[in-house]
Scaffold this motif. Structure first.
Motif, PDB file in Angstrom:
ATOM      1  N   ARG A 330       0.841  -1.203   0.000  1.00  0.00           N
ATOM      2  CA  ARG A 330       0.000   0.000   0.000  1.00  0.00           C
ATOM      3  C   ARG A 330       0.874   1.251   0.000  1.00  0.00           C
ATOM      4  O   ARG A 330       1.935   1.276   0.626  1.00  0.00           O
ATOM      5  CB  ARG A 330      -0.894   0.003   1.244  1.00  0.00           C
ATOM      6  N   THR A 332       0.328   5.629   0.395  1.00  0.00           N
ATOM      7  CA  THR A 332      -0.607   6.715   0.725  1.00  0.00           C
ATOM      8  C   THR A 332       0.077   8.053   0.490  1.00  0.00           C
ATOM      9  O   THR A 332       1.306   8.171   0.581  1.00  0.00           O
ATOM     10  CB  THR A 332      -1.071   6.617   2.192  1.00  0.00           C
ATOM     11  N   GLN A 337      -5.147  10.123  -0.974  1.00  0.00           N
ATOM     12  CA  GLN A 337      -4.765   9.228  -2.068  1.00  0.00           C
ATOM     13  C   GLN A 337      -4.219   7.912  -1.503  1.00  0.00           C
ATOM     14  O   GLN A 337      -3.416   7.912  -0.572  1.00  0.00           O
ATOM     15  CB  GLN A 337      -3.705   9.881  -2.944  1.00  0.00           C
ATOM     16  N   LYS A 338      -4.634   6.819  -2.136  1.00  0.00           N
ATOM     17  CA  LYS A 338      -4.158   5.503  -1.685  1.00  0.00           C
ATOM     18  C   LYS A 338      -4.252   4.523  -2.845  1.00  0.00           C
ATOM     19  O   LYS A 338      -5.246   4.497  -3.566  1.00  0.00           O
ATOM     20  CB  LYS A 338      -4.984   5.000  -0.501  1.00  0.00           C
ATOM     21  N   GLU A 339      -3.207   3.712  -3.028  1.00  0.00           N
ATOM     22  CA  GLU A 339      -3.196   2.653  -4.026  1.00  0.00           C
ATOM     23  C   GLU A 339      -2.644   1.387  -3.369  1.00  0.00           C
ATOM     24  O   GLU A 339      -1.723   1.454  -2.546  1.00  0.00           O
ATOM     25  CB  GLU A 339      -2.329   3.029  -5.239  1.00  0.00           C
ATOM     26  N   THR A 340      -3.216   0.234  -3.710  1.00  0.00           N
ATOM     27  CA  THR A 340      -2.788  -1.033  -3.120  1.00  0.00           C
ATOM     28  C   THR A 340      -2.573  -2.073  -4.215  1.00  0.00           C
ATOM     29  O   THR A 340      -3.074  -1.939  -5.332  1.00  0.00           O
ATOM     30  CB  THR A 340      -3.843  -1.559  -2.130  1.00  0.00           C
ATOM     31  N   THR A 350       2.648  -0.900  -6.807  1.00  0.00           N
ATOM     32  CA  THR A 350       1.313  -0.312  -6.894  1.00  0.00           C
ATOM     33  C   THR A 350       1.240   0.661  -8.063  1.00  0.00           C
ATOM     34  O   THR A 350       2.236   0.966  -8.714  1.00  0.00           O
ATOM     35  CB  THR A 350       0.967   0.442  -5.599  1.00  0.00           C
ATOM     36  N   CYS A 374       6.464  -0.320   7.418  1.00  0.00           N
ATOM     37  CA  CYS A 374       6.250   0.892   6.665  1.00  0.00           C
ATOM     38  C   CYS A 374       7.554   1.671   6.533  1.00  0.00           C
ATOM     39  O   CYS A 374       8.457   1.547   7.382  1.00  0.00           O
ATOM     40  CB  CYS A 374       5.210   1.800   7.339  1.00  0.00           C
TER      41      CYS A 374
END
Length: 375
Positions: A330, A332, A337-340, A350, A374
């Motif tokens: 993931r 952010t 905005q977020k893409e996984t 991603t 992370c």
């Protein structure tokens, strides 16, 4: 026809050696690009970029190729690390080159704007030299008969008007313009409007006076028409010569908006920038390769999770290598905005999120076995 294209001439020697080694492994295995894509889990287009030196493959793709071809993963991993360092150095040089190009473009634009600003000043100085206004707003001296000129002898002009008025009314002119008046044309010299019979009488005397009155009326109309035409010609010439007023000149002198206000021209192969890149594949949009660098990384179990940043595209995405299947990657960014992406083999990346600086994005890997790492 050879199977492989020639590698780019400007390719770093370490990257060239690594790409050549990958080609040898594929040739030795006898696999086609399509078969290689099916067995490794990476697309055909991605492998074409890897094997042609246009993009450095992620560590996971290298490990997958080693497994498919029966190659020692450690030796191939060592070559990948050297190529990764060389690729990072190439990215830094590319960024420096882009900055130098932008500085040169900015200097050229400033020089052009300065040249445009100085040109109208020269034009105004030329117009002032031909009877225009000086910087204080006063009318320059001009010869009689040009715009802005004044009659040289105002009393003479008044007497001429009296003479024309007298010619139209049929009465003899008064003052020094009368026939034979001293000081007009010399002693005993008849008035120029007197009839040619030499009698010295005014335009309205006797039969000659009636004829003179008719001729004076025609002359009056002719003179008035000629004066009107002259005034119109002078006014038209002044408008055409001087052009619009100072306000119009200032508007013309103002620099036009730069055509670059819609954004800089993108390098060849780059298809998006900023918000246009959000939710799109970085490789398909040309944001990878020499246009990307790693700006953050963290250990994630046996793998590594990274934040990849493209300055040209103003976008970031997450990448992981050495992960386990079903791990969730993931990224952010500000603005929600977020893409996984879910890991299917060992590596994944991603889609992009738009950012203004390299530090705006954060990548995380949630492991299927439990735990999260992370950047």
């Amino acid at each position: 026809m050879p199977r492989w294209r020639s590698l780019p001439e400007d390719l770093d020697p370490q990257i060239r050696e690594f790409a050549s080694q990958l080609r040898r492994l594929v040739d030795r295995s006898g696999l086609s690009i399509s078969a290689l894509a099916d067995r490794t889990g990476y697309s055909k287009s991605s492998w074409e970029r890897y094997l042609n030196g246009r993009l450095l493959p992620p560590r996971g793709a290298t490990q997958a190729l080693a497994e498919v071809t029966g190659t020692d993963v450690r030796h191939l991993g060592t070559m990948w690390e050297l190529a990764e360092r060389a690729w990072s150095r190439s990215e830094m040089r590319h960024d420096t080159t882009l900055e130098a190009i932008r500085i040169a473009q900015a200097r050229a634009a400033l020089d052009e704007a300065e040249a445009r600003e100085s040109a109208p000043d020269k034009g105004r100085r030329r117009r002032r030299g031909k009877g225009g206004k000086d910087p204080a707003g006063h009318q320059d001296a001009a010869p009689y008969g040009t715009p802005g000129a004044q009659p040289q002898d105002e009393p003479t002009a008044v007497l001429r008007k009296d003479a024309i008025r007298a010619a139209g009314s049929g009465s003899p002119p008064a003052g020094p313009w009368a026939a034979g008046a001293p000081g007009a044309h010399g002693p005993g010299v008849p008035h120029p409007l007197a009839p040619p019979d030499g009698t010295g009488s005014g335009p309205g005397a006797g039969r000659g006076g009636r004829q003179g009155g008719s001729g004076g009326g025609r002359r009056k109309v002719t003179v008035l028409l000629a004066a009107l035409v002259a005034v119109l010609v002078v006014v038209a010439g002044a408008v055409l010569f001087l052009g619009p007023d100072d306000g119009g000149e200032d508007e013309k002198a103002a620099p036009k908006p730069s055509p670059t206000r819609h954004g800089p021209k993108l390098p060849a192969g780059v298809k998006c920038v900023g918000e246009d890149c959000s939710g799109k594949d970085p490789e398909a949009m040309g944001c990878g390769g020499q246009n990307v660098r790693t700006v953050g990384s963290a250990k994630a179990g046996t793998g590594v999770v990274e934040v990849r940043y493209s300055k040209v595209c103003s976008a970031s995405w997450a990448r992981v290598s050495g992960a386990a299947p079903d791990d969730v990657l993931r990224i952010t960014a500000p603005g929600g905005q977020k893409e996984t992406d879910t890991v299917t083999s060992t590596d994944a990346y991603t889609e992009m999120v738009s950012v203004k600086s390299p530090d705006d994005a954060r990548a995380c890997l949630t492991r299927a076995a439990g735990g999260e790492s992370c950047t």
